[in-house]
Design an enzyme around this catalytic site. Structure first.
Site, short mmCIF file in Angstrom:
data_model
loop_
_atom_site.label_atom_id
_atom_site.label_comp_id
_atom_site.label_asym_id
_atom_site.label_seq_id
_atom_site.Cartn_x
_atom_site.Cartn_y
_atom_site.Cartn_z
N CYS A 1 0.87 -1.17 0.00
CA CYS A 1 0.00 0.00 0.00
C CYS A 1 0.90 1.22 0.00
O CYS A 1 1.60 1.49 0.98
CB CYS A 1 -0.92 0.00 1.22
SG CYS A 1 -1.98 1.48 1.31
N CYS B 1 -4.90 6.04 -4.06
CA CYS B 1 -4.26 4.72 -4.04
C CYS B 1 -2.84 4.89 -4.56
O CYS B 1 -2.65 5.16 -5.75
CB CYS B 1 -5.04 3.72 -4.89
SG CYS B 1 -4.28 2.06 -4.93
#
Length: 269
Positions: free
Chosen positions: A74, A209
């Protein structure tokens, strides 16, 4: 048993960070993650991040999506953890080692090298990943890339016009993607600017993201649509992505601490 936490976000992609480096935590089950991530009855987040000790790094970062599933990488969480560490650091993830350092624009993260082989994405069967010969409704011929986790990128004229909340789940769960997939829809503004929206596997629509920005930038570079340094504008704000001659991706952007608190472990076990 009261557990301290730090609530953080990167461009609106938000996290509960649990530091288990000095004091181990009980194992996190999928129901516990879902309860913590619940925005009505829990603390609320897109991902729960657990920091553990690692012999070769400042910490090991484990990442759990709000559906309870553990994922490999991430980018926004990497920046958040980099900010917490406060100095140049090596962080071990399930997809390998990454490096973070403070930067004038926030935190810079060396995201490693992208993978393009069909079985590295992975796909269910072999095909060219640069312009995949398939489509879902109006979205066609995506590029697939793994930047620590798997992404498909669709280039469209107007990414705001795509009903991503409807088509995103269909693509995420398609049998072509045995480990599911993150879905990116991007519009090229010019040689140095991309607009992007992301449907994140296990989390849904997200304001930002980091790995999606990296995957989209690299996909656009592979297709010759942009230069090797681009700004990717997400709903939560911009990220600056470079893909160096050494084949490594660097992502730079902000991370923010929202607040700190504690919770009773038994309430979420």
């Amino acid at each position: 048993m009261r557990i301290p936490f730090v609530k953080m976000h990167g461009l609106g992609n938000d996290f509960i960070v649990l530091d288990a480096r000095a004091t181990p935590l009980p194992p996190l089950s999928p129901p516990s993650v879902r309860a913590l991530a619940d925005r009505n009855e829990g603390i609320g987040c897109d991902q729960v991040i657990v920091l553990e000790p690692d012999a070769d790094a400042a910490c090991r970062m484990r990442i759990y999506n709000q559906d309870g599933g553990e994922v490999e990488a991430c980018g926004n969480a990497s920046r958040a953890v980099g900010m917490l560490l406060g100095e140049p650091a090596r962080i071990m993830t399930n997809s390998g080692m990454i490096n973070t350092r403070p930067d004038d624009s926030g935190i810079a993260v060396d995201m490693g090298e992208p993978r393009f082989e069909w079985d590295a994405i992975p796909l269910a069967y072999a095909m060219d990943t640069l312009a995949m010969p398939l489509g879902w409704e109006e979205l066609e011929q995506p590029t697939a890339v793994n930047v620590g986790n798997p992404h498909v990128v669709f280039f469209v004229e107007d990414n705001d016009a795509v009903l991503l909340d409807q088509i995103g789940p269909q693509i995420e769960h398609d049998e072509l993607f045995p480990e599911r997939i993150n879905v990116n829809v991007a519009s090229i503004e010019d040689r140095s600017t991309i607009r992007l929206r992301v449907w994140e596997r296990g989390a849904g629509l997200t304001r930002a993201c980091g790995t999606g920005a990296c995957a989209t930038a690299v996909a656009a570079m592979r297709r010759g649509l942009v230069d090797r340094e681009v700004t990717v504008h997400l709903p939560g704000g911009p990220l600056f992505i470079t893909w160096g001659e050494d084949n490594r991706i660097t992502m730079t952007g902000p991370a923010t601490e929202s607040f700190r608190g504690t919770f009773e472990w038994g309430d979420y076990a």
